[in-house]
Design an enzyme around this catalytic site. Sequence first.
Site, PDB file in Angstrom:
ATOM      1  CB  SER A 104      -0.895  -0.011   1.236  1.00 46.90           C
ATOM      2  OG  SER A 104      -1.678   1.150   1.236  1.00 46.90           O
ATOM      3  N   GLY A 105       0.590   2.141  -0.939  1.00 49.60           N
ATOM      4  CA  GLY A 105       1.343   3.385  -1.017  1.00 49.60           C
ATOM      5  C   GLY A 105       2.603   3.280  -1.851  1.00 49.60           C
ATOM      6  CB  THR A 109      -3.583   3.780  -7.740  1.00 49.08           C
ATOM      7  OG1 THR A 109      -4.009   2.688  -6.926  1.00 49.08           O
ATOM      8  CG2 THR A 109      -4.780   4.405  -8.393  1.00 49.08           C
ATOM      9  CG  ASN A 156      -1.831   5.675  -0.592  1.00 47.40           C
ATOM     10  OD1 ASN A 156      -1.843   6.882  -0.807  1.00 47.40           O
ATOM     11  ND2 ASN A 156      -1.917   4.763  -1.552  1.00 47.40           N
ATOM     12  CB  SER A 159      -5.161   3.590   0.638  1.00 48.26           C
ATOM     13  OG  SER A 159      -4.942   2.212   0.571  1.00 48.26           O
ATOM     14  CB  SER A 160      -6.867   1.249  -4.368  1.00 53.78           C
ATOM     15  OG  SER A 160      -5.995   2.100  -5.062  1.00 53.78           O
ATOM     16  N   GLY A 387      -1.787  -4.216  -2.313  1.00 53.22           N
ATOM     17  CA  GLY A 387      -0.528  -4.899  -2.040  1.00 53.22           C
ATOM     18  C   GLY A 387      -0.591  -5.588  -0.680  1.00 53.22           C
ATOM     19  CD  GLU A 389      -3.873  -3.539   3.132  1.00 54.36           C
ATOM     20  OE1 GLU A 389      -4.659  -4.032   3.962  1.00 54.36           O
ATOM     21  OE2 GLU A 389      -4.172  -2.621   2.358  1.00 54.36           O
TER      22      GLU A 389
HETATM   23  N1  LIG Z   1       5.094   8.155 -10.076  1.00 53.46           N
HETATM   24  C1  LIG Z   1       4.753   8.932  -9.051  1.00 53.46           C
HETATM   25  N2  LIG Z   1       5.036  10.244  -9.071  1.00 53.46           N
HETATM   26  C2  LIG Z   1       4.692  11.052  -8.066  1.00 53.46           C
HETATM   27  N3  LIG Z   1       4.074  10.623  -6.959  1.00 53.46           N
HETATM   28  C3  LIG Z   1       3.759   9.324  -6.873  1.00 53.46           C
HETATM   29  C4  LIG Z   1       4.066   8.406  -7.917  1.00 53.46           C
HETATM   30  N4  LIG Z   1       3.622   7.198  -7.552  1.00 53.46           N
HETATM   31  C5  LIG Z   1       3.059   7.364  -6.333  1.00 53.46           C
HETATM   32  N5  LIG Z   1       3.126   8.627  -5.937  1.00 53.46           N
HETATM   33  C6  LIG Z   1       2.610   9.187  -4.648  1.00 53.46           C
HETATM   34  O1  LIG Z   1       2.345   8.119  -3.786  1.00 53.46           O
HETATM   35  C7  LIG Z   1       0.998   8.107  -3.396  1.00 53.46           C
HETATM   36  C8  LIG Z   1       0.496   6.683  -3.266  1.00 53.46           C
HETATM   37  O2  LIG Z   1       0.470   6.068  -4.502  1.00 53.46           O
HETATM   38  P1  LIG Z   1      -0.676   5.075  -4.939  1.00 53.46           P
HETATM   39  O3  LIG Z   1      -1.991   5.566  -4.499  1.00 53.46           O
HETATM   40  O4  LIG Z   1      -0.487   4.805  -6.355  1.00 53.46           O
HETATM   41  O5  LIG Z   1      -0.312   3.816  -4.108  1.00 53.46           O
HETATM   42  P2  LIG Z   1      -0.928   2.362  -4.214  1.00 53.46           P
HETATM   43  O6  LIG Z   1       0.184   1.448  -4.458  1.00 53.46           O
HETATM   44  O7  LIG Z   1      -2.015   2.372  -5.185  1.00 53.46           O
HETATM   45  O8  LIG Z   1      -1.477   2.145  -2.773  1.00 53.46           O
HETATM   46  P3  LIG Z   1      -2.765   1.335  -2.288  1.00 53.46           P
HETATM   47  O9  LIG Z   1      -2.445  -0.086  -2.330  1.00 53.46           O
HETATM   48  O10 LIG Z   1      -2.967   1.865  -0.932  1.00 53.46           O
HETATM   49  O11 LIG Z   1      -3.863   1.736  -3.207  1.00 53.46           O
HETATM   50  C9  LIG Z   1       0.272   8.904  -4.448  1.00 53.46           C
HETATM   51  O12 LIG Z   1      -0.884   9.499  -3.939  1.00 53.46           O
HETATM   52  C10 LIG Z   1       1.310   9.911  -4.858  1.00 53.46           C
HETATM   53  O13 LIG Z   1       1.287  10.976  -3.989  1.00 53.46           O
HETATM   54 MG   LIG Z   2      -3.972   2.186  -5.108  1.00 48.37          MG
END
Ligand SMILES: Nc1ncnc2c1ncn2[C@@H]1O[C@H](COP(=O)(O)OP(=O)(O)OP(=O)(O)O)[C@@H](O)[C@H]1O
Ligand SMILES: [Mg+2]
Length: 1010
Positions: A104-105, A109, A156, A159-160, A387, A389
């Site tokens: 997560s994070g 996404t 996050n 977070s999705s 992911g 957790e």
């Molecule tokens: N390529 C990137 N460039 C800039 N910031 C990023 C990038 N990837 C992630 N981030 C930052 O990290 C944060 C978390 O990313 P994201 O929501 O994609 O995580 P995730 O893997 O989908 O988490 P979860 O499993 O909780 O959904 C985003 O809100 C953003 O602020």
């Molecule tokens: Mg996500």
Amino acid sequence: MAELEGLEFGKSDFVLLDEVTMEQFMENLKLRFEKGRIYTYIGEVVVSVNPYQQMDIYGKETIDAYRGRELYENPPHLYAVSDAAYKAMKRRAKDTCIVISGESGAGKTEASKYIMQYIAAITNPSQRKEVESVKNVLLKSNCVLEAFGNAKTNRNDNSSRFGKYMDINFNFNGDPTGGHINNYLLEKSRVVHQQEGERNFHSFYQLLRGGSQDMLASFHLVNDPAVYTYTKEGAATATSNNDRSSHKAVMSALEVIGFTKEEINSIYQILASILLLGNMQFESDGESVQIQGLEAVNQISELTDTEPDSVSKTLLYRTVATGGGEVIEKGHTEQEACFGRDAFAKALYERLFGWIVSRINSVIEVKDYNPVLHGKNTVIGVLDIYGFEIFDNNSFEQFCINYCNEKLQQLFIELILRQEQGEYQREGITWQHIDYFNNQIIVDLVEQSHKGIISILDEACLTVGKVTDTVCLDSMDTKLAQHPHYTSRKLSPADKTMDFQKDFRIRHYAGDVTYSVEGFLDKNKDMLYQDFKRLMYNSANPVLKEMWPDGHLSITEVTKRPLTAATLFKNSIVALVDKLACKEPYYVRCIKPNEVKSPVLFDDARCEHQVAYLGLMENVMVRRAGFAYRQPYARFLQRYKMTCEYTWPNHLMASDREAVEAIVTQHGFQDDVAYGHTKLFVRTPRSLFTLEQERAALIPILVLFLQKVWRGALARLRCRRMRAIYAIMGCYKRYKVKAHFWEVERRFANVRTMADYGKTVEWPSPPAALSQFHNITVMLHRRWWARQIVKKLPPSNMLEVRAKVAALTALSGERKDWGVRRAWERDYLANVRDCPQTSSGFIRVSKELRNKDEYSQVLFSSFCRKVNRFNKSTDRGLLITDKYIYKLDPKKQNKVLKKLPLDVFTGLSVTSGVDQMVALHTSSQDDVLLCLQRGELCPNQDRVGELVGSLVDHFTRIRKVQLPVKVCCSAVQLHMRGKPKNITVETKPGQAHADFKKSRDGFVLLVPAN
Ligand SMILES: Nc1ncnc2c1ncn2[C@@H]1O[C@H](COP(=O)(O)OP(=O)(O)OP(=O)(O)O)[C@@H](O)[C@H]1O
Ligand SMILES: [Mg+2]
């Protein structure tokens, strides 16, 4: 190219590490992170480290740099794998998928959004409207799904809280034609309860903070999340989300996608109902339970379009079917009422989310697809799923999520590690086996039938009577005591990190996770009293009704127990894995560099842990030992045979393998390949790239060659056709000509014997080629015909005929009456019948003149009225001979008053009317103006034509000079003594004979009215 990155940025592909050790791996990862290089390859796998800051690497220019390029031509990037997946789909019509994993994070996404953005940017170059709209809906769907499925967690801010797998369908052109979204296990417990510092789903805060006052008032809400039990926890937390602007964006996205106004309103009504439900309290007077404050009941019934009585009844009672088929109503305890309320709120939200996804799907599903017309429908799938957790307090949801990650790791092992090694073995390639941890054992621990944790949970849920979470834990402890990846306090009493009768621990491939069994059974049962389903099904709001189709069953019908949450989830994940397994996979492995969202901090221990459990080291080892590409010999040959003279266009060698060897040797990369039983293995992508480049350079030449040959064939075909056409046309034309001759011959065969010499025979219309010939033959025939007529005339008539022909030509049809139908007698003054009293006297004078002036022929003679030199008109005799024109005075025995030699006359003017006026023009500009008078023969006959014909015939035949004749429509112009005069003709009633009268500019000839 990857090499374009200087070494100061570390190695762009972990395969290039000097030694494959964890130290070197981490050193390279850290160096690249610190230098702002967040992407690194392991072959085709992208390892991505969350930069936690905006990077300037996603613009249009970057997209252009990656479009259509090979992986190793540019620095590592998500765009490169996206392009590779797209190319595989387009070039080889392969279904592909991009699996994005990480905790997560870690940036899954975000990565999935960049991938979508890239695919949208490189497709539909022709800007077709329907494709643009599909792309737009696909992109906009993210915004909506994030609002309803994402929440701020401690890890996050966005977070999705659901798993997402999106298929994008492409047509043969490579343009998106539609898509489908699958959602997995929404964390619905979040609707009613959040951990400290976390928030409910964004949608609630967006509504409360972004909704207009009117909107909120109509939903009976106030714009403060702290007022509502369900949103209270997250109300004060600082977050990077701007709920107000997000609300606007979501509303507009919903509209763009195609949600109707009513549907959008229904969505927010449901959210409002949930918030109001959350605030509902129950009180018990010892006997029965009541709702505190009935206002909320009315508001909820209004928002859900149901009866207030039904709402309160459903919240306070449940209908139970007794064994005998009877139905009774059983009142809830206060605790049951709270449980029912929360379960209802969760179910409302879950179904709302599911409905939104299915509504989006109905918009983007591929419509009117016809494989014959549109070719193979290929798919790129993008998986962005939760992911691994590990929280302080891990519950049923973490258990499901971590199981899902085990399954995906299995798939990774299956596709990348095991299949790879298996193939080398099958193909007989020398190969050093790489050991990797196979997590199948953990997957089995969770999902195996009868013995697996899910089975034990389900069994506990099915057992009648009070089975508590602790009893279930006992059952697991008994059944799984021997399992190396399972433990609990009871099985390891010395481990104080777990509590007795509460915790169990699974040794996941990614690490140990301690789960608290509390609430497991309830969450697995996912119980919702049937009455809620019926309540919603009976709502007058069609959207709500559609979300609750199972509400139509009556209580006595609902006998079968629904599948448990864990089993439903397991089934959906098994289906997902099956779906992914039949596609060509591309992996994005996301790593979270630190826990504090810092763009500069690289937490070595955390990262090393992720690298370890993501199996990246094994990945590098397999990759290094292995080959980047493989292709069956025939396919390889087919694609690259044009790059080698021995294989183009077809080889003459014993087998395809030898031919492939010839290509490889010609390009000099014998050392970079291995020959399997059926396939060629290429170690580095560079070799393949060289081949691709050469192929790309040759293709235009081959295309030209093929075009040349085909155009030649087409031209020859066209030429043959044209020749045939001309041959047919020639034959036909000859036939038409001949047919014309035959017809002319047939019609004119007997003209000689015909009375009119064929004058009335109609000529056949000639073919175009004979039109000139036709005109000539018609003329010939006319001449011949005329000759036949003329031949028959007696010589004495010839002079008259000639004069008439001359008059006809000279007057050219402009004078209507010119006496053609009567006999022309010429010498009227000598004619007894015409001038009975004067003819004898004239004959005498005429004889004397003939003797004196030696003329041989009288051309014309007649009485006339003439204007004299004093402008008076007088009667005179006019005698025209072949030498002179005489003016005689009839009153004085035809005394010659004037004699003019014929050659002074230069032309004649007459009118187009019936008057008898003639102007004889002279070279001395002293013209003769006269009006012929008729005698006894016929008082109305025209004599002008005769005078003109006789004179003109004489001039042309005998004197061989032209005598121009002018036929005037209005006035006749002439000169008298050099002065111009205008002579007009006027009819005057009562005028006895035609006579001249002087006018302003000449004379008027007055003629009798009849
Ligand atoms: N390529 C990137 N460039 C800039 N910031 C990023 C990038 N990837 C992630 N981030 C930052 O990290 C944060 C978390 O990313 P994201 O929501 O994609 O995580 P995730 O893997 O989908 O988490 P979860 O499993 O909780 O959904 C985003 O809100 C953003 O602020
Ligand atoms: Mg996500």
